[in-house]
Scaffold this motif. Structure first.
Motif, PDB file in Angstrom:
ATOM      1  N   TYR A 124       0.867  -1.188   0.000  1.00  0.00           N
ATOM      2  CA  TYR A 124       0.000   0.000   0.000  1.00  0.00           C
ATOM      3  C   TYR A 124       0.894   1.226   0.000  1.00  0.00           C
ATOM      4  O   TYR A 124       1.874   1.292   0.746  1.00  0.00           O
ATOM      5  CB  TYR A 124      -0.892   0.043   1.247  1.00  0.00           C
ATOM      6  CG  TYR A 124      -1.600   1.377   1.420  1.00  0.00           C
ATOM      7  CD1 TYR A 124      -2.844   1.602   0.837  1.00  0.00           C
ATOM      8  CD2 TYR A 124      -1.016   2.416   2.146  1.00  0.00           C
ATOM      9  CE1 TYR A 124      -3.492   2.826   0.978  1.00  0.00           C
ATOM     10  CE2 TYR A 124      -1.650   3.643   2.286  1.00  0.00           C
ATOM     11  CZ  TYR A 124      -2.883   3.838   1.703  1.00  0.00           C
ATOM     12  OH  TYR A 124      -3.517   5.063   1.834  1.00  0.00           O
ATOM     13  N   TRP A 145      -1.640  -1.627  -3.816  1.00  0.00           N
ATOM     14  CA  TRP A 145      -2.866  -0.989  -3.343  1.00  0.00           C
ATOM     15  C   TRP A 145      -2.521   0.495  -3.235  1.00  0.00           C
ATOM     16  O   TRP A 145      -1.684   0.871  -2.433  1.00  0.00           O
ATOM     17  CB  TRP A 145      -3.265  -1.598  -2.005  1.00  0.00           C
ATOM     18  CG  TRP A 145      -4.328  -0.899  -1.230  1.00  0.00           C
ATOM     19  CD1 TRP A 145      -5.283  -0.031  -1.679  1.00  0.00           C
ATOM     20  CD2 TRP A 145      -4.551  -1.040   0.181  1.00  0.00           C
ATOM     21  NE1 TRP A 145      -6.077   0.390  -0.650  1.00  0.00           N
ATOM     22  CE2 TRP A 145      -5.659  -0.228   0.501  1.00  0.00           C
ATOM     23  CE3 TRP A 145      -3.942  -1.771   1.201  1.00  0.00           C
ATOM     24  CZ2 TRP A 145      -6.152  -0.117   1.812  1.00  0.00           C
ATOM     25  CZ3 TRP A 145      -4.433  -1.666   2.494  1.00  0.00           C
ATOM     26  CH2 TRP A 145      -5.519  -0.853   2.794  1.00  0.00           C
ATOM     27  N   TRP A 205      -2.023  -1.355 -10.910  1.00  0.00           N
ATOM     28  CA  TRP A 205      -2.526  -1.476  -9.541  1.00  0.00           C
ATOM     29  C   TRP A 205      -3.588  -2.561  -9.449  1.00  0.00           C
ATOM     30  O   TRP A 205      -4.245  -2.898 -10.420  1.00  0.00           O
ATOM     31  CB  TRP A 205      -3.097  -0.140  -9.065  1.00  0.00           C
ATOM     32  CG  TRP A 205      -4.210   0.394  -9.935  1.00  0.00           C
ATOM     33  CD1 TRP A 205      -4.085   1.143 -11.074  1.00  0.00           C
ATOM     34  CD2 TRP A 205      -5.615   0.176  -9.758  1.00  0.00           C
ATOM     35  NE1 TRP A 205      -5.328   1.416 -11.609  1.00  0.00           N
ATOM     36  CE2 TRP A 205      -6.284   0.838 -10.817  1.00  0.00           C
ATOM     37  CE3 TRP A 205      -6.376  -0.505  -8.804  1.00  0.00           C
ATOM     38  CZ2 TRP A 205      -7.676   0.832 -10.948  1.00  0.00           C
ATOM     39  CZ3 TRP A 205      -7.766  -0.514  -8.934  1.00  0.00           C
ATOM     40  CH2 TRP A 205      -8.401   0.149 -10.000  1.00  0.00           C
ATOM     41  N   PHE A 256      -5.531  -2.735  -6.152  1.00  0.00           N
ATOM     42  CA  PHE A 256      -6.537  -2.149  -5.277  1.00  0.00           C
ATOM     43  C   PHE A 256      -6.381  -0.635  -5.306  1.00  0.00           C
ATOM     44  O   PHE A 256      -5.266  -0.122  -5.349  1.00  0.00           O
ATOM     45  CB  PHE A 256      -6.377  -2.647  -3.835  1.00  0.00           C
ATOM     46  CG  PHE A 256      -6.603  -4.130  -3.675  1.00  0.00           C
ATOM     47  CD1 PHE A 256      -7.866  -4.629  -3.410  1.00  0.00           C
ATOM     48  CD2 PHE A 256      -5.544  -5.016  -3.795  1.00  0.00           C
ATOM     49  CE1 PHE A 256      -8.077  -5.997  -3.263  1.00  0.00           C
ATOM     50  CE2 PHE A 256      -5.740  -6.384  -3.656  1.00  0.00           C
ATOM     51  CZ  PHE A 256      -7.017  -6.871  -3.385  1.00  0.00           C
ATOM     52  N   TRP A 257      -7.515   0.060  -5.268  1.00  0.00           N
ATOM     53  CA  TRP A 257      -7.514   1.522  -5.334  1.00  0.00           C
ATOM     54  C   TRP A 257      -8.337   2.074  -4.173  1.00  0.00           C
ATOM     55  O   TRP A 257      -9.529   1.827  -4.077  1.00  0.00           O
ATOM     56  CB  TRP A 257      -8.101   1.963  -6.677  1.00  0.00           C
ATOM     57  CG  TRP A 257      -8.435   3.426  -6.822  1.00  0.00           C
ATOM     58  CD1 TRP A 257      -7.957   4.474  -6.090  1.00  0.00           C
ATOM     59  CD2 TRP A 257      -9.329   3.993  -7.787  1.00  0.00           C
ATOM     60  NE1 TRP A 257      -8.492   5.658  -6.528  1.00  0.00           N
ATOM     61  CE2 TRP A 257      -9.326   5.388  -7.571  1.00  0.00           C
ATOM     62  CE3 TRP A 257     -10.117   3.451  -8.802  1.00  0.00           C
ATOM     63  CZ2 TRP A 257     -10.113   6.252  -8.338  1.00  0.00           C
ATOM     64  CZ3 TRP A 257     -10.889   4.307  -9.569  1.00  0.00           C
ATOM     65  CH2 TRP A 257     -10.880   5.694  -9.331  1.00  0.00           C
ATOM     66  N   GLN A 258      -7.667   2.811  -3.285  1.00  0.00           N
ATOM     67  CA  GLN A 258      -8.354   3.516  -2.198  1.00  0.00           C
ATOM     68  C   GLN A 258      -8.791   4.870  -2.752  1.00  0.00           C
ATOM     69  O   GLN A 258      -7.972   5.749  -2.966  1.00  0.00           O
ATOM     70  CB  GLN A 258      -7.401   3.707  -1.010  1.00  0.00           C
ATOM     71  CG  GLN A 258      -8.035   4.343   0.212  1.00  0.00           C
ATOM     72  CD  GLN A 258      -7.010   4.599   1.303  1.00  0.00           C
ATOM     73  OE1 GLN A 258      -6.277   5.586   1.260  1.00  0.00           O
ATOM     74  NE2 GLN A 258      -6.922   3.689   2.263  1.00  0.00           N
ATOM     75  N   ASN A 260     -12.340   1.102  -0.939  1.00  0.00           N
ATOM     76  CA  ASN A 260     -11.411   0.653  -1.974  1.00  0.00           C
ATOM     77  C   ASN A 260     -12.139  -0.191  -3.008  1.00  0.00           C
ATOM     78  O   ASN A 260     -13.196  -0.756  -2.725  1.00  0.00           O
ATOM     79  CB  ASN A 260     -10.309  -0.207  -1.347  1.00  0.00           C
ATOM     80  CG  ASN A 260      -9.686   0.433  -0.130  1.00  0.00           C
ATOM     81  OD1 ASN A 260      -8.713   1.160  -0.237  1.00  0.00           O
ATOM     82  ND2 ASN A 260     -10.234   0.159   1.051  1.00  0.00           N
TER      83      ASN A 260
END
Length: 263
Positions: free
Chosen positions: A183, A203, A220, A222-224, A241
């Motif tokens: 992350y 992430w 990527w 995971f995207w917050q 996310n």
């Protein structure tokens, strides 16, 4: 020719679904947002709602949680803060870990990395506090600058940063049998990670623009996309996310990760 195309198209789809280049994934239709946001951002055509798999990340600040409401809202996964540095554990970690498990929600622990402690000290602390036999999803290492920290604002050279992160991740992978997820934030990635760790899942935090606009040369997973989301069962703002791929990609990846842990 028509018959040839009909044979090739399914093959092309299967090949595409096996890759991890999810950031180019687009759903057939745009779905309505499942969750409210007190400060929604307009991401244009590439809004996160185009992705079907949503999840949250939490720490002690979320307080008491109604996990059945969380699960019922459509949350598919939870990243739970476990440890920080070489001697801090989130006071809600054990509670959240057990409650998420009881609710049947896929969950993973994350560690906030300090550059004032060695990678081995931090790996020892994480391993001491996070059970090995219940690790369903890969552990996460949270690497970002922390200018407001009262104890550690150190910013080592990029070479040192990468070496320490790699040592920490190698220790966790050897112990848990799963390759950690990284992350990171925009500035930390720019300063230290561009072009590196391409065989790791990322992430990324990106709450103002789509990740493809601000993460140079980075695929990527995971995207917050917000820190001001409203999740049923949780009081106050919560990070939300998305997983970059399709629902089938998600199920395939989870199955593969679980297999890794049992091999």
């Amino acid at each position: 020719m028509r018959r040839l195309l009909s044979c090739l198209l399914p093959l092309a789809f299967l090949l595409t679904s096996c890759t991890m280049g999810y950031d180019s994934f687009q759903t057939a239709s745009v779905v309505k947002s499942r969750f409210k946001d007190t400060k929604p951002q307009d991401f244009g055509r590439d809004r996160p709602q185009r992705h079907p798999i949503h999840g949250i990340d939490i720490s002690k600040w979320q307080g008491d949680i109604n996990w059945q409401s969380v699960k019922g809202s459509g949350v598919a996964f939870v990243f739970i803060k476990a440890t920080e540095g070489k001697d801090r554990i989130d006071p809600r970690f054990a509670q959240y870990w057990n409650e998420a498990s009881a609710a049947g929600l896929l969950h993973a622990p994350y560690h906030f990395f300090y550059f004032c402690s060695t990678a081995d000290e931090q790996a020892d602390w994480f391993i001491h506090n996070v059970p090995k036999d219940v690790m369903a999803l890969p552990p996460v290492v949270d690497v970002e600058w922390n200018p407001d920290s009262p104890t550690c604002r150190t910013r080592p050279a990029p070479e040192t940063v990468r070496a320490e992160i790699k040592r920490f991740m190698d220790r966790l992978e050897a112990y848990y049998g799963k390759r950690p997820i990284i992350y990171t934030s925009v500035d930390f990635h720019r300063d230290n990670l561009v072009g590196y760790f391409k065989d790791y899942k990322f992430w990324v935090r990106s709450v103002a623009k789509h990740p493809k606009e601000i993460y140079a040369d980075r695929s990527w997973d995971f995207w917050q996309y917000t820190s001001t989301g409203l999740i049923p069962g949780i009081k106050g703002p919560t990070d939300i996310n998305v997983f970059a791929g399709s629902e089938q990609n998600w199920h395939n990846w989870v199955a593969a990760v679980k297999k890794e842990g049992n091999s």
